[in-house]
Scaffold this motif. Sequence first.
Motif, mmCIF file in Angstrom:
data_model
loop_
_atom_site.group_PDB
_atom_site.id
_atom_site.type_symbol
_atom_site.label_atom_id
_atom_site.label_comp_id
_atom_site.label_asym_id
_atom_site.label_seq_id
_atom_site.Cartn_x
_atom_site.Cartn_y
_atom_site.Cartn_z
ATOM 1 N N ARG A 1 52.204 31.947 59.348
ATOM 2 C CA ARG A 1 52.505 30.933 59.895
ATOM 3 C C ARG A 1 52.952 30.875 61.530
ATOM 4 N NH1 ARG A 1 57.118 29.069 58.241
ATOM 5 N NH2 ARG A 1 57.220 27.583 57.609
ATOM 6 N N TYR A 2 53.656 30.838 61.674
ATOM 7 C CA TYR A 2 54.047 31.016 62.947
ATOM 8 C C TYR A 2 52.998 30.765 63.834
ATOM 9 C CZ TYR A 2 56.281 31.727 68.246
ATOM 10 O OH TYR A 2 56.267 32.254 69.428
ATOM 11 N N ILE A 3 52.293 31.628 64.328
ATOM 12 C CA ILE A 3 50.476 31.811 65.567
ATOM 13 C C ILE A 3 49.500 30.507 64.864
ATOM 14 C CG2 ILE A 3 48.555 32.910 65.713
ATOM 15 C CD1 ILE A 3 51.085 34.195 67.145
ATOM 16 N N MET A 4 49.773 30.134 63.688
ATOM 17 C CA MET A 4 48.903 29.908 63.100
ATOM 18 C C MET A 4 49.115 28.090 63.579
ATOM 19 S SD MET A 4 45.328 31.193 62.496
ATOM 20 C CE MET A 4 44.594 30.121 61.893
ATOM 21 N N GLY A 5 50.607 27.508 62.347
ATOM 22 C CA GLY A 5 51.064 26.447 62.922
ATOM 23 C C GLY A 5 50.098 25.787 61.355
ATOM 24 N N GLU A 6 50.509 26.329 60.843
ATOM 25 C CA GLU A 6 49.978 25.908 59.295
ATOM 26 C C GLU A 6 50.244 26.310 58.422
ATOM 27 O OE1 GLU A 6 47.513 23.121 58.906
ATOM 28 O OE2 GLU A 6 47.097 23.169 60.569
ATOM 29 N N GLU A 7 51.175 25.473 57.289
ATOM 30 C CA GLU A 7 50.998 26.189 56.050
ATOM 31 C C GLU A 7 50.424 27.053 55.574
ATOM 32 O OE1 GLU A 7 53.999 26.732 55.272
ATOM 33 O OE2 GLU A 7 55.150 25.138 56.642
ATOM 34 N N VAL A 8 50.428 28.264 54.145
ATOM 35 C CA VAL A 8 49.300 28.797 53.670
ATOM 36 C C VAL A 8 49.760 28.229 52.433
ATOM 37 C CG1 VAL A 8 49.210 31.177 52.121
ATOM 38 C CG2 VAL A 8 50.378 31.153 54.513
ATOM 39 N N THR A 9 48.208 28.310 51.832
ATOM 40 C CA THR A 9 47.977 27.200 50.596
ATOM 41 C C THR A 9 47.413 28.767 49.311
ATOM 42 O OG1 THR A 9 46.052 26.896 50.960
ATOM 43 C CG2 THR A 9 47.614 25.161 51.459
ATOM 44 N N GLU A 10 46.966 29.337 49.822
ATOM 45 C CA GLU A 10 46.656 30.896 48.925
ATOM 46 C C GLU A 10 46.527 31.741 49.607
ATOM 47 O OE1 GLU A 10 42.685 29.860 45.365
ATOM 48 O OE2 GLU A 10 41.701 31.828 47.209
ATOM 49 N N VAL A 11 46.698 33.175 48.098
ATOM 50 C CA VAL A 11 47.111 34.624 48.963
ATOM 51 C C VAL A 11 46.070 34.905 47.610
ATOM 52 C CG1 VAL A 11 49.074 36.456 48.933
ATOM 53 C CG2 VAL A 11 49.215 34.031 49.442
ATOM 54 N N TYR A 12 45.711 35.882 48.156
ATOM 55 C CA TYR A 12 45.177 36.758 47.832
ATOM 56 C C TYR A 12 45.166 38.898 48.023
ATOM 57 C CZ TYR A 12 41.152 38.394 45.171
ATOM 58 O OH TYR A 12 40.462 39.977 44.247
ATOM 59 N N VAL A 13 45.113 39.614 47.218
ATOM 60 C CA VAL A 13 45.472 40.469 47.788
ATOM 61 C C VAL A 13 45.047 41.649 46.621
ATOM 62 C CG1 VAL A 13 47.328 42.515 47.230
ATOM 63 C CG2 VAL A 13 47.893 40.573 47.874
ATOM 64 N N ARG A 14 44.256 42.612 47.485
ATOM 65 C CA ARG A 14 44.133 43.723 46.818
ATOM 66 C C ARG A 14 45.211 45.040 47.293
ATOM 67 N NH1 ARG A 14 40.993 43.931 42.858
ATOM 68 N NH2 ARG A 14 40.168 45.820 43.289
ATOM 69 N N GLY A 15 45.531 46.112 46.719
ATOM 70 C CA GLY A 15 46.654 46.800 46.954
ATOM 71 C C GLY A 15 46.156 48.345 46.165
ATOM 72 N N ALA A 16 46.629 49.029 47.189
ATOM 73 C CA ALA A 16 46.737 50.425 46.126
ATOM 74 C C ALA A 16 48.151 50.929 46.290
ATOM 75 C CB ALA A 16 44.948 50.720 46.786
ATOM 76 N N ASN A 17 47.319 52.571 45.561
ATOM 77 C CA ASN A 17 48.430 53.749 46.046
ATOM 78 C C ASN A 17 47.301 54.933 47.150
ATOM 79 O OD1 ASN A 17 49.298 52.258 43.353
ATOM 80 N ND2 ASN A 17 51.741 53.241 45.107
ATOM 81 N N LEU A 18 47.492 54.796 47.897
ATOM 82 C CA LEU A 18 46.467 55.829 48.565
ATOM 83 C C LEU A 18 47.593 57.269 49.532
ATOM 84 C CD1 LEU A 18 43.280 54.104 50.069
ATOM 85 C CD2 LEU A 18 43.790 55.034 47.742
ATOM 86 N N ILE A 19 48.812 57.548 49.909
ATOM 87 C CA ILE A 19 49.799 57.744 50.427
ATOM 88 C C ILE A 19 51.044 58.480 49.799
ATOM 89 C CG2 ILE A 19 51.625 57.401 51.958
ATOM 90 C CD1 ILE A 19 50.013 55.088 53.323
ATOM 91 N N ASP A 20 50.928 57.776 48.751
ATOM 92 C CA ASP A 20 52.536 58.810 48.261
ATOM 93 C C ASP A 20 52.674 58.375 46.949
ATOM 94 O OD1 ASP A 20 55.098 60.027 47.712
ATOM 95 O OD2 ASP A 20 55.725 60.628 49.516
ATOM 96 N N THR A 24 49.233 49.919 50.128
ATOM 97 C CA THR A 24 48.132 49.694 51.024
ATOM 98 C C THR A 24 47.665 48.822 51.120
ATOM 99 O OG1 THR A 24 47.702 52.131 51.426
ATOM 100 C CG2 THR A 24 46.051 51.209 51.940
ATOM 101 N N ALA A 25 47.281 47.608 51.675
ATOM 102 C CA ALA A 25 46.995 46.331 51.069
ATOM 103 C C ALA A 25 45.690 45.680 52.049
ATOM 104 C CB ALA A 25 48.445 45.906 51.100
ATOM 105 N N ILE A 26 45.583 44.829 51.962
ATOM 106 C CA ILE A 26 44.408 44.262 52.258
ATOM 107 C C ILE A 26 44.706 42.359 51.698
ATOM 108 C CG2 ILE A 26 42.416 43.083 52.691
ATOM 109 C CD1 ILE A 26 43.145 45.415 54.240
ATOM 110 N N ILE A 27 44.908 41.876 52.067
ATOM 111 C CA ILE A 27 45.749 40.081 52.429
ATOM 112 C C ILE A 27 44.880 39.006 52.533
ATOM 113 C CG2 ILE A 27 47.456 39.049 51.512
ATOM 114 C CD1 ILE A 27 48.957 41.273 52.523
#
Length: 346
Positions: free
Chosen positions: A185-204, A215-218
Amino acid sequence: MTSRIGVGIIGAGRIGRLHADHLLRLPAFSLKAIAEAWITEELQTWAEARGIQELHRDGDVLLNDPDIAAIFICTPTDTHAEWIKKAARAGKHIFCEKPISLSHTESAEALRIAAEAGVKLQVGFNRRMDPSFRRLKQLVDAGELGQPHVLKITSRDPQPPSEAYVSSSGGMFMDMTIHDFDMARYIMGEEVTEVYVRGANLIDPMFARHGDVDTAIITLTFANGSIGVIDNSRQAVYGYDQRVEVFGSQGAAAADNCRPTTVELSTAASVIRDQPLHFFLERYQQAYIDEVMAFADAILHDQSIICSGLDGIQAERIAAAAKESHRLGLPVKLPVHDLTVAPPMT
């Protein structure tokens, strides 16, 4: 107005002590007292070495002290909102570590009470004050990159936190990625209107035991149509990996990792440079100092807060949407009417 601000810190864990060490060196502040429910011999020794004479188990003692004008809330997350409300009602300015709470309703109520009390409230998203990230923000605001199209944030911890911490942290998105949501939000100066997440358990597997991921890609969509990508990991074996890039219609700019030195050794066998700094307190040391100095300026000179309660609650909303997206396996939209103000309490 006085040139020094009397301060009390509630919570003397790692972050509370960090702020104490900085406040003791900054002429704008006078650190008067610390409250900590568990006063150990080690804490007493630490305080005595710094000339801190007042240690209390009850934070209300600090709220009732007329010489204390500002309170730093460094307690566990689930107590933040209640301390904000109590400090605001006592007429104290407030610096609160993130997040405000794990509940949107609690956060909104805390913000409402602080606003009604007319006190300053700053949320501790220290990365806004990192010199490299601030430079990126300046380039974006000045139009040097044209219209920003893509934001990329890499945020990877050098090692996982303890299981005890994970069990009460609110999960990766509310505890770790929330910094990246605020940075977006700070860098872009814009609000977020949608979020999509792919998460995983790969470490512990302990993360999965607590319904969390490591672990996640958002993917973020901003109100103006631009796109953001955040990649998170709880374990980067080479160090604390913190990078940001903005790509726009007229160019791109990137902030790289901080390293102990800038020396690069080139031989026939390899090209070697230092690993990234390993600990977040090293990486963001100056940012922690600068955010506290900005808090002082806001109080002493009635300036705007660099990271307001509204900023805090917006990051929480994105984090909550990310958690829901991971649960559903689908994109989650953030309501447009929630993007500018906290809803009134009923």
